[in-house]
Structures are given as C-alpha cells and as structure tokens.
Design a protein around this motif. Sequence first.
Motif, mmCIF file in Angstrom:
data_model
loop_
_atom_site.group_PDB
_atom_site.id
_atom_site.type_symbol
_atom_site.label_atom_id
_atom_site.label_comp_id
_atom_site.label_asym_id
_atom_site.label_seq_id
_atom_site.Cartn_x
_atom_site.Cartn_y
_atom_site.Cartn_z
ATOM 1 N N ILE A 68 0.822 -1.265 -0.030
ATOM 2 C CA ILE A 68 -0.331 0.001 0.029
ATOM 3 C C ILE A 68 0.709 1.242 -0.034
ATOM 4 N N GLN A 69 2.048 1.125 0.514
ATOM 5 C CA GLN A 69 2.944 2.236 0.424
ATOM 6 C C GLN A 69 3.369 2.917 -0.912
ATOM 7 N N THR A 70 3.181 1.689 -1.894
ATOM 8 C CA THR A 70 3.759 2.314 -3.386
ATOM 9 C C THR A 70 2.234 2.569 -4.141
ATOM 10 N N TYR A 71 1.249 3.156 -3.409
ATOM 11 C CA TYR A 71 -0.108 3.415 -3.997
ATOM 12 C C TYR A 71 0.105 4.652 -5.018
ATOM 13 N N PRO A 72 -0.592 4.725 -5.931
ATOM 14 C CA PRO A 72 -1.436 3.941 -6.605
ATOM 15 C C PRO A 72 -1.190 2.389 -7.326
ATOM 16 N N GLU A 73 0.009 2.244 -7.440
ATOM 17 C CA GLU A 73 0.641 1.110 -8.157
ATOM 18 C C GLU A 73 0.380 -0.229 -7.263
ATOM 19 N N CYS A 74 0.673 -0.136 -6.003
ATOM 20 C CA CYS A 74 0.442 -0.921 -4.958
ATOM 21 C C CYS A 74 1.019 -2.508 -5.518
ATOM 22 N N GLN A 75 2.381 -2.170 -5.823
ATOM 23 C CA GLN A 75 3.031 -3.460 -6.380
ATOM 24 C C GLN A 75 4.067 -3.553 -5.274
ATOM 25 N N LEU A 76 4.587 -5.002 -5.005
ATOM 26 C CA LEU A 76 5.612 -5.356 -4.353
ATOM 27 C C LEU A 76 6.392 -6.458 -4.721
ATOM 28 N N SER A 77 7.556 -6.243 -4.702
ATOM 29 C CA SER A 77 8.720 -7.304 -4.926
ATOM 30 C C SER A 77 9.014 -8.069 -3.724
ATOM 31 N N LEU A 78 8.659 -9.275 -3.893
ATOM 32 C CA LEU A 78 8.856 -10.249 -2.625
ATOM 33 C C LEU A 78 10.277 -10.348 -2.355
ATOM 34 N N GLU A 79 11.193 -10.160 -3.132
ATOM 35 C CA GLU A 79 12.701 -9.954 -2.702
ATOM 36 C C GLU A 79 12.880 -8.798 -1.867
ATOM 37 N N SER A 80 12.307 -7.647 -2.220
ATOM 38 C CA SER A 80 12.380 -6.336 -1.435
ATOM 39 C C SER A 80 11.905 -6.672 0.007
ATOM 40 N N PHE A 81 10.577 -7.250 -0.009
ATOM 41 C CA PHE A 81 9.992 -7.817 1.314
ATOM 42 C C PHE A 81 10.928 -8.551 2.175
ATOM 43 N N ILE A 82 11.405 -9.500 1.567
ATOM 44 C CA ILE A 82 12.318 -10.437 2.371
ATOM 45 C C ILE A 82 13.367 -9.727 2.847
ATOM 46 N N LEU A 83 14.032 -8.831 2.020
ATOM 47 C CA LEU A 83 15.415 -8.280 2.647
ATOM 48 C C LEU A 83 14.859 -6.826 3.574
ATOM 49 N N SER A 84 13.541 -6.737 3.981
ATOM 50 C CA SER A 84 13.157 -5.551 4.785
ATOM 51 C C SER A 84 13.213 -5.834 6.065
ATOM 52 N N ASP A 85 12.835 -4.879 6.934
ATOM 53 C CA ASP A 85 12.785 -5.055 8.330
ATOM 54 C C ASP A 85 11.398 -5.607 8.555
ATOM 55 N N ARG A 86 10.564 -5.803 7.700
ATOM 56 C CA ARG A 86 9.094 -6.174 8.164
ATOM 57 C C ARG A 86 9.240 -7.780 8.436
ATOM 58 N N MET A 87 10.293 -8.576 7.983
ATOM 59 C CA MET A 87 10.637 -9.922 8.243
ATOM 60 C C MET A 87 10.970 -10.270 9.937
ATOM 61 N N PHE A 88 11.194 -9.066 10.439
ATOM 62 C CA PHE A 88 11.200 -9.459 12.103
ATOM 63 C C PHE A 88 9.960 -9.243 12.911
ATOM 64 N N PHE A 89 10.007 -10.407 13.653
ATOM 65 C CA PHE A 89 8.835 -10.720 14.558
ATOM 66 C C PHE A 89 9.031 -11.169 15.714
ATOM 67 N N LEU A 90 8.789 -10.361 16.768
ATOM 68 C CA LEU A 90 8.877 -10.686 18.077
ATOM 69 C C LEU A 90 10.298 -11.364 18.298
#
Length: 262
Positions: A68-90
């Motif tokens: 949603i941060q790329t709105y209006p495109e709303c596209q996401l590369s899984l590689e960029s997600f996996i390399l991001s801080d969003r992979m850290f959980f508790l």
Amino acid sequence: MGDERVIVLLGILEDAGYLVQLPSMSACGTQASMTARGVSEAERLARVRDSPMERIEFAAVGLIKAAIQTYPECQLSLESFILSDRMFFLGTVLELDAVLRAVALLQKHKLVTVHDGDRGAPPQGITLTTLGIECGSAADISVRDFMSQQQKAKFDLSGSTFNGPSQFGDGNIQHNTYSATPQQLADFAQQVLAAATTMDVTQSQREDIVQDAEALHRESARDEPEQGRLRRALNGLMASLRQVASDQAAQGLVNIGLGLMQ
C-alpha cells in the motif's frame, strides 16, 4: 541499546505493571523483577511468537502494508520484502515458508494478484486488488479481521454492544447487551487457551480455538479496546467452541461465554 534507553524502557514496563525496579545493591546497575502480570504477558507473547498462524498473519499484514506504500501502483517485489525489516517478528525472523503461505492466503481471498516466477520458482511479487487496497487503507490493518468481515459470520451477533442499552428494530433483530469487561474477556481467553491443550478435538479444530482465543486476548489487552473488535473476536471464539461442544470442557466454556454475553 544505550543505558538511557534501557532506563526509559524499564520505566515504561513498570508503569504498565509488568515489572518492579529494585534498589541496586551493587555497581552492576538497575535491577528489576517481573510481576505476575509481566510473566503472563511474556508467556502470551511467546505463544504468539511460536504460533504458525500468527507468523503467517504477521507476514500477510506486512505484505499489505508494504504494497500500500506504493499506492496507486500497490505493487511489491517479494525480494525487497524479504530483505526488509518487516521480516522481524517478536525477536525472530520470519521463515520464507511463512511469507509464501501468506501470499497464497492473500491470493486465495482475492486481496492480491501474484506475479509468478519461472516454472517451479517462488512468486516474484504481488499487486493489491481493490479488496486488498481496502484492507490496506484501514487505520489498524488486520488481514484476519478483514477476511472474516467479508464472509457471513457463522455465529452472528453483529448488532451487539458492550454495556449499552438493548434495542429492538423493526426487523425483529435483538441487539444484545454485553456486561463483560475487557478484563473478563481476557480472563476467558486465558481459560480457553489453558483448556485447549487437553480437549478431545482434531488438531485443526484445536488450532482454530487457540487462534480465536489469542485474538480475543489480544483485543482485550489493548489500551483502549474497541467494542466492535471485541465483539467480533468473542463471536469468532464462541463459533469455534460451539463446533466442538461435544467435548465436555468446550461445552463448559460455551456456557461461560454465553454468560459473558448477557
């Protein structure tokens, strides 16, 4: 983390009732002891951390937030997600399998379209659908709650309110009054979690019950619990318990839950 930040963090935890700071008898620095509430919260967080369902939910929410941060495109590369801080959980790192399962879940419920990789390769990315954008536009994103809102509830008390007046509409729908407090609901969720381990139910049913109980406890523990979210969480848990009411413990919990709804 610097000493000043540790002291601030200890103060926050003490204000929340999770620990008490003790007078230091040496030069080793500040000492603290966890309260019963702190131990209970630590145990809850450990259950959440180790729950495959919670890890997948966290990954799904992270995917929606990142796209949603790329709105209006709303596209996401899984590689960029996996390399991001969003992979850290508790304090842990999400497994790739949890991310792929989250992608499959979002695709199944039509929240995303998937950009497939080469034959046999993992997906390359996702694009939010209209439903996905709607989910991602919420102030407090919860994929689980959003999906349940899109489906007809198995146990529908959608007109209920907590501590509010009973109302009867022209459509013969009774708007039940809930007298239960968030603390009572949190205690009920803890009862269910304790009993779930010994219920005579299938593993899938046990996982549903644990997931719904954790959701109710999580909503009840918020600083300012929202009535609608509490209601949906309690309804979901009661639906799961009713499905296994042939189990004596489950039936007893159903009766307790019905008491909380009065």
